[in-house]
Design an enzyme around this catalytic site. Structure first.
Site, PDB file in Angstrom:
ATOM      1  N   ARG A  47      43.450  35.661  43.247  1.00 32.71           N
ATOM      2  CA  ARG A  47      43.590  37.115  43.691  1.00 32.71           C
ATOM      3  C   ARG A  47      43.675  37.906  42.432  1.00 32.71           C
ATOM      4  NH1 ARG A  47      48.621  38.624  42.782  1.00 32.71           N
ATOM      5  NH2 ARG A  47      50.533  37.242  42.656  1.00 32.71           N
ATOM      6  N   GLU A  85      50.064  32.757  32.008  1.00 36.32           N
ATOM      7  CA  GLU A  85      51.123  32.359  32.468  1.00 36.32           C
ATOM      8  C   GLU A  85      51.172  31.318  33.497  1.00 36.32           C
ATOM      9  OE1 GLU A  85      55.298  34.436  33.441  1.00 36.32           O
ATOM     10  OE2 GLU A  85      53.552  35.396  34.585  1.00 36.32           O
TER      11      GLU A  85
END
Length: 223
Positions: A159, A132
């Site tokens: 992250r 995405e």
């Protein structure tokens, strides 16, 4: 302390410039944005291998431009057979290229990219791993990329993917991811990937698999 030093130097630079030349609205905005990004974000980690993907943008789950408020282009993992199975879920950064000649197409676009299952949407998680890409656009008007062909180069890790307690927390995290990607993609060693021939070549089929519809490759990157 070593990791904090560049951030403290940025603050010192902003303050010294104001003291020497007086306040400048444009510089102040850049300094504040840059300093905030570096103070509250972890520096991205360059990937050992560049991940290059090319495929048709899927409609996904309507969470990007519609719900999250960020121009988003999705590539389902099924486009790439089992190539993404070993790619850790998380938020990456890199460059996207929407093929074509319309506004904003045919040029590199910075991107913060989630690879995973969207666990915050409890009960509506992705059924498969999805790539995405939140595009960081330099011009307005690019909001719908459905069924257009996108090339995506992932070069840095921001992250791990996380399940947030509330939707506003997710939006805040993505906003920070985008700010971090926008900041660091202008710096070494990442900025050189903006001119990667993968993005701009007339045709491309990845060395690790696929065809002219969808393909992929993983390439060792000497940083």
């Amino acid at each position: 302390m070593t990791a904090l030093l560049p951030r403290l130097l940025m603050i010192a630079f902003c303050l010294s410039h104001v003291l020497a030349f007086g306040p400048s609205p444009a510089l102040s905005r850049r300094c504040l944005t840059s300093t905030a990004t570096r103070l509250f974000s972890t520096a991205p980690k360059p990937l050992d291998q560049i991940i290059r993907l090319r495929g048709s943008v899927d409609e996904g789950y309507g969470r990007g431009g519609k719900k999250l408020g960020f121009p988003t282009a999705n590539l389902p993992s099924s486009l790439f057979q089992n190539a993404l199975e070993e790619v850790p879920t998380g938020v990456y950064m890199g460059y996207a290229w929407i093929e074509g000649t319309d506004s904003g197409r045919g040029m590199p676009q910075k991107a913060a990219v989630n690879v995973g299952y969207s666990p915050t949407f409890e009960g509506k998680e992705n059924k498969e791993k999805i790539v995405e890409a939140h595009l960081i656009l330099e011009e307005e008007g690019m909001t719908d990329f459905y069924h257009e062909v996108m090339r995506l180069s992932l070069i840095g890790f921001l992250r791990p993917e996380k399940k947030f307690d509330a939707f506003p927390d997710l939006v805040a995290a993505i906003t920070n991811d985008i700010a971090t990607a926008k900041e660091y993609l202008d710096e070494d060693p990442f900025v050189s990937s903006k001119t990667d021939s993968f993005l701009s070549s007339e045709t491309w089929i990845g060395q690790d698999g696929g065809d002219d519809k969808a393909s992929w490759e993983f390439q060792d990157w000497t940083k």
